[in-house]
Every structure is written in structure tokens, then in C-alpha cells.
Design an enzyme around this catalytic site. Structure first.
Site, PDB file in Angstrom:
ATOM      1  N   SER A  33       0.853  -1.189   0.000  1.00  0.00           N
ATOM      2  CA  SER A  33       0.000   0.000   0.000  1.00  0.00           C
ATOM      3  C   SER A  33       0.888   1.239   0.000  1.00  0.00           C
ATOM      4  O   SER A  33       1.737   1.388   0.877  1.00  0.00           O
ATOM      5  CB  SER A  33      -0.905   0.007   1.238  1.00  0.00           C
ATOM      6  OG  SER A  33      -1.785  -1.094   1.225  1.00  0.00           O
ATOM      7  N   GLY A  38      -0.336   4.455   0.070  1.00  0.00           N
ATOM      8  CA  GLY A  38      -1.162   5.584   0.460  1.00  0.00           C
ATOM      9  C   GLY A  38      -1.954   6.139  -0.705  1.00  0.00           C
ATOM     10  O   GLY A  38      -2.539   5.400  -1.497  1.00  0.00           O
ATOM     11  N   ALA A  39      -1.925   7.469  -0.846  1.00  0.00           N
ATOM     12  CA  ALA A  39      -2.700   8.124  -1.900  1.00  0.00           C
ATOM     13  C   ALA A  39      -2.208   7.783  -3.295  1.00  0.00           C
ATOM     14  O   ALA A  39      -2.935   7.983  -4.278  1.00  0.00           O
ATOM     15  CB  ALA A  39      -2.656   9.635  -1.691  1.00  0.00           C
ATOM     16  N   GLY A  56      -1.514   4.740  -4.490  1.00  0.00           N
ATOM     17  CA  GLY A  56      -2.081   3.504  -4.997  1.00  0.00           C
ATOM     18  C   GLY A  56      -1.462   2.278  -4.355  1.00  0.00           C
ATOM     19  O   GLY A  56      -0.976   2.334  -3.222  1.00  0.00           O
ATOM     20  N   GLY A  68      -6.223  -0.268   4.816  1.00  0.00           N
ATOM     21  CA  GLY A  68      -5.310  -1.330   4.405  1.00  0.00           C
ATOM     22  C   GLY A  68      -5.872  -2.710   4.670  1.00  0.00           C
ATOM     23  O   GLY A  68      -5.662  -3.642   3.879  1.00  0.00           O
ATOM     24  N   ASP A  69      -6.594  -2.849   5.772  1.00  0.00           N
ATOM     25  CA  ASP A  69      -7.218  -4.132   6.100  1.00  0.00           C
ATOM     26  C   ASP A  69      -8.330  -4.459   5.101  1.00  0.00           C
ATOM     27  O   ASP A  69      -8.490  -5.607   4.689  1.00  0.00           O
ATOM     28  CB  ASP A  69      -7.779  -4.092   7.522  1.00  0.00           C
ATOM     29  CG  ASP A  69      -6.744  -3.636   8.532  1.00  0.00           C
ATOM     30  OD1 ASP A  69      -5.566  -4.019   8.385  1.00  0.00           O
ATOM     31  OD2 ASP A  69      -7.103  -2.881   9.454  1.00  0.00           O
TER      32      ASP A  69
END
Length: 315
Positions: free
Chosen positions: A220, A222-223, A225, A251-252
Site C-alpha cells: 500500500s 497511500g494516496a 495507490g 489497508g485491512d
């Protein structure tokens, strides 16, 4: 069925306050209580998608009973492991301007008997599982090698396993070759011991984790992608997001979406991105259901933009 394992679950209490003033009496304008822990959130997301899940978690004391009751109320099957110490209670203070202050308790210290019971419960519950998702930090009493032992047992039973943890526990588990690991950018940088400035840096770090034993890396960013690096290829996924309301549990939710869609390949990455993007547009730790997903907003490509600078580089 997706089995989740949360070694250090929590009872999460969130209080909404106008502002946080040290030394003053603060009157909350709202409050809520939720079952907490990364694996718990994966189970909640799987349930929201209409799929079956079983949550394995050590529970103790009154907070543990409340966690089980809250999960049952959401239609989630719980396989509790009784422990002597009380389940930790975490507190979040949400200010009106969006600032969130969290106080996380350490949780109980598990005995060697409780540790073995936890492993045995996972073994017993995994007979019908298509995936085991092991998520979060380890409680006191469990060595960093505990996840490695769990991965070895899962593979011996013929079950695929996804691991979402960090630090020494992640590095120790790599030698047992987990099928999927799911770090964020900070965890990825920590694992390889160097900063990440571009998406290409993240790809190289993910490839390093594969060389150390990970079957696939779902990262992951973040913003920016998400990345999927596996034996069959490398893909980058992103999505349009209109308004970010909360990134708690995003994220989960992504990991749940990935496993629901089979846990490999670009279609699974697209599902992960769709679930993560939907989660950040919902309040608190609400997990998205099918009606919240917008597959048309998702783009997945094998033409990874390796030179793109990360919105939040990790030093």
C-alpha cells in the site's frame, strides 16, 4: 472461508471532543465502541462483502467478552482463545478539526500454554479455509518468530497464508515463505533498510522481500495507490477518490478485497484497490460493502510508473 488471526486484539473506544486541552475536563460530544485489530478488520470487511470468515483471537476479561459480543452482533464467527490477562482497551480522541489522538494499551502477556493453544486453534479452524490472514502486532509473550511458526504450520496443512505485520516479526516470517505479505510504504522501507522516494524504489524493495522468501508483495502506497509484485509480474493500481473521510482500516479492507478475489494477479489487485478506495470514503472504521465499491474508478496497469515520485516519500 477466510480465517483471520489477530494475536493482539483490542476493544476500541472513540470519543469525539471539541478540542484536546491538557489538564482540563473535556466533555465528549459523541462516543462509540468497536472491536479492534487488523485481523478483526479483515473479518469485518469479508463479512461486509457477503463472504464467510472466522476470527481467531485471544480474549480475556470483560473487554474480551465485549469484543466477542460486538463481533457476533456483526455476524462474524469467533473462535476465541481464553487467556488470563484482559484484552487491551484502546482510546481514540477525535477532535472537531480532524486531529486524532490514539492511546494504545500493551495488552496481556501470553503464557507458553496460551501461545500453543492459539496455534492449535488456528490449525483446527483452518481446515475449511481458502486463506489464513495473520495481521497486526504480537502481544507480550510471543517472540518475533511466532508468525514464522504459524506460516510453517499453515503450509504443512496445505493452506495459503497472508501476513500483514512489520519489523522483526515480518523479517523472521519470510524464511517460511508466506504466500503474500502486505506492507505499507513505511513498513516496506523499514524491511529493506533504505528510503523510498519513487514508485520504482517501492518495486525494488518489494522484489527484495520476494528474494527473502515472500511469495507475493501487496504494498500500500497511500494516496499513490498499490503495488503487486509476484512471480507472474508487477502491477500498479490506483483509484479516483472524491473525498477522504477516514483511512482507519483501509489497508485491512484492501487485504480482504485481495483475498476475496483469489489473492493473485491483476484482478485481485483491482479488488484490493477498490476496497481500499471505498474504505477511505467511509467514516471511522466502517468497512465497505458491494454497494460502496466503484470498480470503474480503478485503474490497474503493468506499465508501472517507476519514475513517479511518491506523494509521501519515506526517509
Amino acid at each position: 472461508m477466510i480465517l483471520t488471526v489477530t494475536p493482539n486484539p483490542s476493544l476500541d473506544r472513540t470519543y469525539e471532543v471539541p478540542s484536546l486541552d491538557r489538564g482540563e475536563v473535556i466533555r465528549a460530544t459523541g462516543e462509540r465502541m468497536d472491536p479492534g485489530g487488523k485481523g478483526v478488520n479483515v473479518s469485518r470487511a469479508v463479512t461486509a462483502a457477503g463472504r464467510r470468515t472466522v476470527a481467531v483471537l485471544p480474549l480475556g476479561g470483560a473487554p474480551g467478552s465485549l469484543v466477542a459480543d460486538l463481533l457476533h452482533a456483526q455476524g462474524i464467527e469467533v473462535a476465541p482463545v481464553p487467556v488470563a490477562g484482559p484484552t487491551r482497551s484502546n482510546i481514540s480522541l477525535a477532535e472537531a478539526d480532524g486531529v486524532l489522538t490514539k492511546i494504545n494499551a500493551p495488552g496481556p502477556e501470553l503464557t507458553s500454554t496460551e501461545e500453543e493453544l492459539l496455534l492449535e486453534t488456528v490449525r483446527a479452524q483452518s481446515r475449511d479455509a481458502s486463506w489464513i490472514a495473520c495481521c497486526g502486532s504480537l502481544p507480550r509473550g510471543l517472540a518475533p518468530s511466532w508468525y514464522a511458526a504459524l506460516v510453517a504450520r499453515a503450509h504443512a496443512a496445505g493452506t495459503r497464508i497472508a501476513l500483514d505485520t512489520s519489523g522483526p516479526a515480518l523479517l523472521a516470517a519470510l524464511r517460511e515463505r508466506p504466500d503474500v505479505v502486505k506492507p505499507n510504504a513505511e513498513e516496506l522501507a523499514e524491511a529493506v533498510g533504505r528510503p523510498l522516494a519513487t514508485i520504482g524504489d517501492a518495486v525494488k524493495a518489494a522484489e527484495d522481500l520476494r528474494e527473502q522468501g515472500a511469495g507475493a508483495v501487496l504494498a500500500s502506497l497511500g494516496a499513490d495507490g498499490q503495488l503487486l509484485v509476484e512471480a507472474s509480474g508487477v502491477w500498479f493500481g490506483s483509484a479516483r477518490v472524491e473525498t477522504v473521510r477516514s483511512n482507519v482500516g483501509a489497508g485491512d479492507s484492501s487485504l480482504a478485497g485481495f483475498l476475496i478475489a483469489g489473492g493473485s494477479g491483476p484482478d485481485a489487485l483491482a479488488s484490493a484497490v477498490a476496497h481500499g478506495a471505498a474504505a477511505v470514503q467511509l467514516p471511522g472504521s466502517v468497512m465497505p460493502g458491494p454497494a460502496d465499491l466503484d470498480p470503474d474508478a480503478v485503474t490497474v496497469t503493468s506499465a508501472v510508473p517507476v519514475d513517479r515520485v511518491l506523494t509521501e516519500p519515506v526517509s
